[in-house]
Design a protein around this motif. Structure first.
Motif, PDB file in Angstrom:
ATOM      1  N   ALA A 404       0.639   7.360 -21.161  1.00 19.16           N
ATOM      2  CA  ALA A 404       1.464   7.200 -19.967  1.00 19.16           C
ATOM      3  C   ALA A 404       2.150   5.842 -19.974  1.00 19.16           C
ATOM      4  O   ALA A 404       1.631   4.873 -20.523  1.00 19.16           O
ATOM      5  CB  ALA A 404       0.583   7.318 -18.719  1.00 19.16           C
ATOM      6  N   VAL A 405       3.308   5.808 -19.363  1.00 15.26           N
ATOM      7  CA  VAL A 405       4.026   4.543 -19.150  1.00 15.26           C
ATOM      8  C   VAL A 405       3.627   4.055 -17.754  1.00 15.26           C
ATOM      9  O   VAL A 405       3.717   4.812 -16.780  1.00 15.26           O
ATOM     10  CB  VAL A 405       5.557   4.784 -19.220  1.00 15.26           C
ATOM     11  CG1 VAL A 405       6.320   3.579 -18.691  1.00 15.26           C
ATOM     12  CG2 VAL A 405       5.965   5.108 -20.657  1.00 15.26           C
ATOM     13  N   PRO A 406       3.120   2.797 -17.651  1.00 13.73           N
ATOM     14  CA  PRO A 406       2.656   2.360 -16.327  1.00 13.73           C
ATOM     15  C   PRO A 406       3.794   2.228 -15.322  1.00 13.73           C
ATOM     16  O   PRO A 406       4.913   1.891 -15.678  1.00 13.73           O
ATOM     17  CB  PRO A 406       2.009   0.997 -16.608  1.00 13.73           C
ATOM     18  CG  PRO A 406       2.522   0.559 -17.940  1.00 13.73           C
ATOM     19  CD  PRO A 406       2.955   1.768 -18.691  1.00 13.73           C
ATOM     20  N   LEU A 407       3.438   2.522 -14.076  1.00 14.24           N
ATOM     21  CA  LEU A 407       4.391   2.430 -12.971  1.00 14.24           C
ATOM     22  C   LEU A 407       3.829   1.371 -12.015  1.00 14.24           C
ATOM     23  O   LEU A 407       2.685   1.505 -11.574  1.00 14.24           O
ATOM     24  CB  LEU A 407       4.439   3.802 -12.290  1.00 14.24           C
ATOM     25  CG  LEU A 407       5.516   4.135 -11.298  1.00 14.24           C
ATOM     26  CD1 LEU A 407       6.892   4.048 -11.940  1.00 14.24           C
ATOM     27  CD2 LEU A 407       5.304   5.565 -10.775  1.00 14.24           C
ATOM     28  N   ARG A 408       4.595   0.331 -11.723  1.00 15.42           N
ATOM     29  CA  ARG A 408       4.069  -0.719 -10.826  1.00 15.42           C
ATOM     30  C   ARG A 408       4.101  -0.211  -9.397  1.00 15.42           C
ATOM     31  O   ARG A 408       5.171   0.123  -8.879  1.00 15.42           O
ATOM     32  CB  ARG A 408       4.927  -1.985 -10.942  1.00 15.42           C
ATOM     33  CG  ARG A 408       4.329  -3.041 -11.864  1.00 15.42           C
ATOM     34  CD  ARG A 408       5.027  -4.386 -11.707  1.00 15.42           C
ATOM     35  NE  ARG A 408       6.480  -4.250 -11.718  1.00 15.42           N
ATOM     36  CZ  ARG A 408       7.236  -4.208 -12.815  1.00 15.42           C
ATOM     37  NH1 ARG A 408       6.659  -4.298 -14.003  1.00 15.42           N
ATOM     38  NH2 ARG A 408       8.544  -4.088 -12.738  1.00 15.42           N
ATOM     39  N   LEU A 409       2.904  -0.129  -8.798  1.00 18.20           N
ATOM     40  CA  LEU A 409       2.886   0.314  -7.397  1.00 18.20           C
ATOM     41  C   LEU A 409       2.151  -0.694  -6.533  1.00 18.20           C
ATOM     42  O   LEU A 409       1.320  -1.444  -7.021  1.00 18.20           O
ATOM     43  CB  LEU A 409       2.300   1.722  -7.256  1.00 18.20           C
ATOM     44  CG  LEU A 409       0.880   2.057  -7.707  1.00 18.20           C
ATOM     45  CD1 LEU A 409      -0.133   1.535  -6.747  1.00 18.20           C
ATOM     46  CD2 LEU A 409       0.737   3.570  -7.826  1.00 18.20           C
ATOM     47  N   ASP A 410       2.487  -0.692  -5.258  1.00 16.04           N
ATOM     48  CA  ASP A 410       1.883  -1.645  -4.329  1.00 16.04           C
ATOM     49  C   ASP A 410       0.824  -0.916  -3.513  1.00 16.04           C
ATOM     50  O   ASP A 410       1.146  -0.176  -2.582  1.00 16.04           O
ATOM     51  CB  ASP A 410       2.989  -2.236  -3.427  1.00 16.04           C
ATOM     52  CG  ASP A 410       2.466  -3.360  -2.560  1.00 16.04           C
ATOM     53  OD1 ASP A 410       1.222  -3.513  -2.468  1.00 16.04           O
ATOM     54  OD2 ASP A 410       3.299  -4.081  -1.976  1.00 16.04           O
ATOM     55  N   ARG A 411      -0.438  -1.152  -3.892  1.00 19.01           N
ATOM     56  CA  ARG A 411      -1.516  -0.411  -3.234  1.00 19.01           C
ATOM     57  C   ARG A 411      -1.663  -0.841  -1.770  1.00 19.01           C
ATOM     58  O   ARG A 411      -2.095  -0.054  -0.918  1.00 19.01           O
ATOM     59  CB  ARG A 411      -2.824  -0.644  -3.998  1.00 19.01           C
ATOM     60  CG  ARG A 411      -3.725   0.534  -3.829  1.00 19.01           C
ATOM     61  CD  ARG A 411      -4.817   0.710  -4.775  1.00 19.01           C
ATOM     62  NE  ARG A 411      -5.724   1.672  -4.163  1.00 19.01           N
ATOM     63  CZ  ARG A 411      -6.912   1.965  -4.614  1.00 19.01           C
ATOM     64  NH1 ARG A 411      -7.368   1.419  -5.702  1.00 19.01           N
ATOM     65  NH2 ARG A 411      -7.662   2.852  -3.985  1.00 19.01           N
ATOM     66  N   GLU A 412      -1.319  -2.095  -1.494  1.00 17.89           N
ATOM     67  CA  GLU A 412      -1.422  -2.597  -0.112  1.00 17.89           C
ATOM     68  C   GLU A 412      -0.361  -1.960   0.791  1.00 17.89           C
ATOM     69  O   GLU A 412      -0.478  -1.993   2.005  1.00 17.89           O
ATOM     70  CB  GLU A 412      -1.279  -4.129  -0.071  1.00 17.89           C
ATOM     71  CG  GLU A 412      -2.398  -4.871  -0.789  1.00 17.89           C
ATOM     72  CD  GLU A 412      -3.785  -4.455  -0.283  1.00 17.89           C
ATOM     73  OE1 GLU A 412      -3.965  -4.427   0.946  1.00 17.89           O
ATOM     74  OE2 GLU A 412      -4.661  -4.135  -1.106  1.00 17.89           O
ATOM     75  N   ARG A 413       0.683  -1.416   0.170  1.00 19.83           N
ATOM     76  CA  ARG A 413       1.736  -0.740   0.975  1.00 19.83           C
ATOM     77  C   ARG A 413       1.642   0.761   0.754  1.00 19.83           C
ATOM     78  O   ARG A 413       2.626   1.429   0.452  1.00 19.83           O
ATOM     79  CB  ARG A 413       3.124  -1.220   0.547  1.00 19.83           C
ATOM     80  CG  ARG A 413       3.499  -2.592   1.119  1.00 19.83           C
ATOM     81  CD  ARG A 413       4.804  -3.068   0.510  1.00 19.83           C
ATOM     82  NE  ARG A 413       5.975  -2.294   0.926  1.00 19.83           N
ATOM     83  CZ  ARG A 413       7.106  -2.214   0.221  1.00 19.83           C
ATOM     84  NH1 ARG A 413       7.209  -2.852  -0.958  1.00 19.83           N
ATOM     85  NH2 ARG A 413       8.111  -1.500   0.656  1.00 19.83           N
ATOM     86  N   ASP A 414       0.423   1.294   0.843  1.00 20.81           N
ATOM     87  CA  ASP A 414       0.216   2.744   0.712  1.00 20.81           C
ATOM     88  C   ASP A 414       0.785   3.279  -0.611  1.00 20.81           C
ATOM     89  O   ASP A 414       1.448   4.300  -0.659  1.00 20.81           O
ATOM     90  CB  ASP A 414       0.851   3.467   1.918  1.00 20.81           C
ATOM     91  CG  ASP A 414       0.487   4.939   1.960  1.00 20.81           C
ATOM     92  OD1 ASP A 414      -0.551   5.297   1.383  1.00 20.81           O
ATOM     93  OD2 ASP A 414       1.262   5.731   2.551  1.00 20.81           O
TER      94      ASP A 414
END
Ligand SMILES: COc1cc(-c2[o+]c3cc(O)cc([O-])c3cc2O[C@@H]2O[C@H](CO)[C@H](O)[C@H](O)[C@H]2O)cc(OC)c1O
Ligand code: UDP
Length: 485
Positions: A404-414
């Motif tokens: 997989a290619v990583p996807l930057r996500l913001d866990r603090e913003r749901d």
């Protein structure tokens, strides 16, 4: 004398019920006719789940397999006060305890094993009382199993909040694990009232005879070894792990191909991005807007399974509705992407879609079944985990398997992902962006597909695990006393 039976106790839900029935059927085959399967059916919590399960039971009964039978358990009161899905399911299981006990004691054949789902720890006590060997059928991967088993150790090692600690966690068999990939249940100890459930479930699992995991040794070898060596359980030998997967219920394609499949027929090979967030997949409007912006700008082809908000949001009752596309999508989106994109507003045949040569990548919420299906068909992924164990699954895909290619996500913003980030990752995965990362993920997906298929072939690692399991279960059969003093 009647054949010994394996009693299955599945929970409802797309990712739970059918995978367990499918495993039961494979166990039947693996036993060479020495065993039968009895499925105990707890009444489903929602009308939709009830319809789904009734259809699946009907299909199995119509298939004429006489070694598999279904028994309905009486209804119980649904808990109204609980801390979340975990406790909700545990409470239901506790209420069913006497019914499960009576159903097993009422069987007129020896009982070889009781097989329960991830959440069904109360049933392990019932099995112990009856002297029946018990197995947890883990519908998710070995990483999640390890987190549950190792959680009491982690709890001692990290007295404060995982979310506030510096550095990475040292978890046996895994590269350094960023705390941000832990399930929410663990991440915020003080906030999450279900944190105790997590620790207790891990401890309770030690009562099981074995773990049947829907994974393959080739996918999670180092984690399986760590569990087997007692490295997750303070040196105490853990129940045996049987990695028997990928167990995927594959059915022959329908005579009339589904509309999504017909649309894919007209697309070039490996050109389409599938976007689907699982059986409960619900995206709030801001996330829908970001996805739409990314898909519009990326100029790649896509098939987006977009569902509408559920009518009932309580744990266990959350069933997505059909999406009202005009209301959910930004104005003009459908016109602007006409020809290269299809937005499908209801449940789609995900396996048939992933099996199609036109699909070149998959934006997934990282439900374990979706992951296995994608690997089975060699489709590389963009992980967008939303809940539960999905962040840990995403970590496995990126940092261990490299598919997989990583996807930057913001866990603090749901778990928010910016449109530009998604656009970048889509280009990388399908080609056109950062060439090297995408190429590697695509190549790894092809290699892992071959490994998965080999694992379940005769003589493969999962086939061998199945044989060992079937033999152990056959030998463990006991006559359950009809009455207990
Ligand atoms: C049975 O119905 C539901 C299950 C879940 C659910 O909840 C959950 C909570 C945790 O703290 C840790 C978990 O690992 C976990 C897992 C889980 O079920 C799903 O398992 C699937 C595979 O078996 C799949 O991987 C999914 O992605 C998981 O979410 C949650 C739920 O509603 C929110 C249910 O109705
Ligand atoms: O539109 C959809 C959405 C999901 N699924 C299937 O539902 C299951 C979802 O299980 P998973 O473990 O991925 O996630 P969950 O839905 O349990 O979160 C998988 O078999 C998918 O193929 C499907 O067929 N069509």
């Amino acid at each position: 004398m009647a054949k010994p039976t394996v009693v299955l106790l599945p929970v409802w839900g797309a990712g739970h019920f059918m995978p367990m029935i499918e495993a039961g059927k494979r166990l039947l085959r693996g036993s060479g006719g020495a065993l039968s399967v009895t499925v105990l059916l707890m009444p489903a919590p929602t009308p939709d789940a009830a319809v789904d399960i009734a259809a699946q039971v009907k299909r199995e009964e119509a298939s004429g397999a006489d070694d598999i039978s279904f028994r309905h358990l009486p209804a119980v009161d649904m808990p109204t006060v609980h801390t979340g899905i975990e406790e909700w399911v545990s409470l239901i299981l506790r209420s069913h305890g006497p019914h499960v006990r009576a159903a097993i004691a009422g069987l007129d054949c020896p009982v070889a094993a009781l097989v329960t789902d991830i959440f069904c720890t109360p049933a392990l006590d019932v099995a112990a009382e009856l002297g029946v060997p018990s197995y947890v059928y883990f519908t998710s991967g070995a990483v999640m199993l390890e987190l549950l088993l190792y959680s009491p150790v982690l709890d001692e090692e990290v007295p404060g909040e995982f979310s506030e600690m510096d550095g990475a966690l040292n978890i046996p068999g895994l590269p350094p694990v960023p705390p941000s990939v832990l399930p929410a249940t663990m991440l915020h100890k003080k906030k999450m009232s279900t944190y105790r459930w997590f620790l207790e479930t891990g401890r309770c699992y030690m009562k099981a005879t074995g773990f049947i995991v829907n994974t393959a040794a080739e996918l999670e070898q180092s984690v399986i070894d760590a569990i087997a060596d007692g490295r997750c359980t303070r040196g105490v030998p853990a129940p045996t792990v049987y990695a028997i997967g990928p167990v995927i219920a594959l059915t022959p394609p329908p005579e009339q191909p589904h509309e999504c499949v017909r649309w894919l027929d007209a697309q070039p090979p490996a050109s389409v991005l599938l976007v689907c967030f699982g059986s409960k997949g619900l995206l709030p409007p801001p996330k829908v807007r970001e996805i739409a912006a990314a898909l519009e700008r990326s100029e790649h082809r896509f098939l987006w399974v977009l569902r509408g908000p559920p009518k009932d949001s309580r744990p266990g009752q959350r069933v997505p509705t059909d999406a009202m596309l005009d209301e959910l999508l930004p104005e003009g989106f459908l016109d602007k992407t006409k020809g290269r994109g299809l937005v499908w507003p209801t449940r789609a045949p995900q396996k048939d879609i992933l099996a199609h040569a036109a699909v070149g990548g998959f934006v997934t919420h990282c439900g374990w079944n979706s992951i296995l299906e994608s690997l089975w068909f060699g489709v590389p992924m963009l992980p967008w985990p939303l809940d539960n164990e999905q962040h840990a699954n995403a970590f496995l895909l990126v940092s261990v398997l490299g598919v997989a290619v990583p996807l930057r996500l913001d866990r603090e913003r749901d778990n928010f992902v910016e449109a530009a980030e998604l656009e970048r990752a889509v280009s990388t995965l399908l080609g056109g962006g950062d060439g090297e990362a995408g190429r590697k993920a695509r190549e790894k997906a092809v290699a892992v597909k071959a490994a998965c298929r080999k694992a379940v072939e005769k003589g493969g690692s999962s086939d061998a695990a199945f044989q060992r399991l079937a033999e152990e279960i056959r030998r463990g059969a006991v006559n359950v006393p009809k009455k207990r003093n």
